[in-house]
Design a protein around this motif. Sequence first.
Motif, PDB file in Angstrom:
ATOM      1  N   CYS A  42     -11.539   5.931   0.189  1.00 32.17           N
ATOM      2  CA  CYS A  42     -10.865   4.691   0.563  1.00 32.17           C
ATOM      3  C   CYS A  42     -10.441   3.954  -0.710  1.00 32.17           C
ATOM      4  CB  CYS A  42     -11.823   3.819   1.369  1.00 32.17           C
ATOM      5  SG  CYS A  42     -11.183   2.189   1.730  1.00 32.17           S
ATOM      6  N   ASN A  64     -10.025   0.824  -1.078  1.00 29.39           N
ATOM      7  CA  ASN A  64     -10.780  -0.420  -1.227  1.00 29.39           C
ATOM      8  C   ASN A  64     -12.249  -0.166  -1.527  1.00 29.39           C
ATOM      9  OD1 ASN A  64      -8.401  -1.694  -0.419  1.00 29.39           O
ATOM     10  ND2 ASN A  64      -9.003  -1.632   1.731  1.00 29.39           N
ATOM     11  N   HIS A  65     -12.765   0.960  -1.068  1.00 27.04           N
ATOM     12  CA  HIS A  65     -14.174   1.325  -1.249  1.00 27.04           C
ATOM     13  C   HIS A  65     -14.245   2.706  -1.895  1.00 27.04           C
ATOM     14  CE1 HIS A  65     -14.116  -1.304   2.424  1.00 27.04           C
ATOM     15  NE2 HIS A  65     -15.023  -1.929   1.694  1.00 27.04           N
ATOM     16  N   CYS A  81     -10.841   3.839   4.706  1.00 26.16           N
ATOM     17  CA  CYS A  81     -12.056   4.298   5.386  1.00 26.16           C
ATOM     18  C   CYS A  81     -12.078   3.740   6.804  1.00 26.16           C
ATOM     19  CB  CYS A  81     -13.298   3.857   4.613  1.00 26.16           C
ATOM     20  SG  CYS A  81     -13.615   2.084   4.697  1.00 26.16           S
ATOM     21  N   CYS A  91     -11.812  -0.051   6.952  1.00 25.85           N
ATOM     22  CA  CYS A  91     -10.538  -0.654   6.541  1.00 25.85           C
ATOM     23  C   CYS A  91      -9.365  -0.261   7.439  1.00 25.85           C
ATOM     24  CB  CYS A  91     -10.200  -0.258   5.109  1.00 25.85           C
ATOM     25  SG  CYS A  91     -11.442  -0.757   3.920  1.00 25.85           S
TER      26      CYS A  91
HETATM   27 ZN   LIG Z   1     -12.635   0.947   2.968  1.00 30.30          ZN
END
Ligand SMILES: [Zn+2]
Length: 190
Positions: free
Chosen positions: A64, A66-67, A84, A87
């Motif tokens: 992901c 963001n992660h 993910c 998200c």
């Molecule tokens: Zn994420």
Amino acid sequence: MYCPQCLTEYQPDATECVDCQIPLVEGKPMFCPNCEEFITMTDTFCDNCGILLTKSPAEEGPDCENHPDVEAIGGCVICGKPVCEECAREMNGRIFCENDEHLNVHQGFVVAYTTSTDYEAEMIKANLEGAGIHAMIFNQHDHVYFTNMGTLALVNVMVPRAQIEEAEEIIVALLEEEGLGEEEEGEANA
Ligand SMILES: [Zn+2]
Ligand SMILES: [Zn+2]
Ligand SMILES: [Zn+2]
Ligand SMILES: [Zn+2]
């Protein structure tokens, strides 16, 4: 080379199916397990619904964006951003990133042209805007995963649904003029 419609196998130098008269694709055609649209071995995400296409259990998928420690379940069908489970946003069976604009774009805009080069996308956008069409570019090159992996990243030029026919005419004329797109001149016989 294979025909994505009738699944006939062709010689590597063939470009079009003689029966269906559509462009051939590289590699044996496969279909998305989620939406059953045609996909290719080189796709990371399904172009239609955005789910992650796992090729072999050993191969690691993208994380992901963001992660960075969480595996992506798919990519935004508009911008290609890997997301993910937390998200990802789903709408009509398609995956979107957290950007609200991308959900709206999906409802109002359609893909007019897909390329792998930023230059070509920019050139087409400039010409469409010159003709009064509001064109937007969505670029997988913006996402780390695609740049690091050297995966063929796609650039989509999108236009408002109502202007798609007009846009396609402009693009066809433009590609003929520039000699871009289908490599018709000589290269096929080389
Ligand atoms: Zn994420
Ligand atoms: Zn065919
Ligand atoms: Zn799909
Ligand atoms: Zn997005």
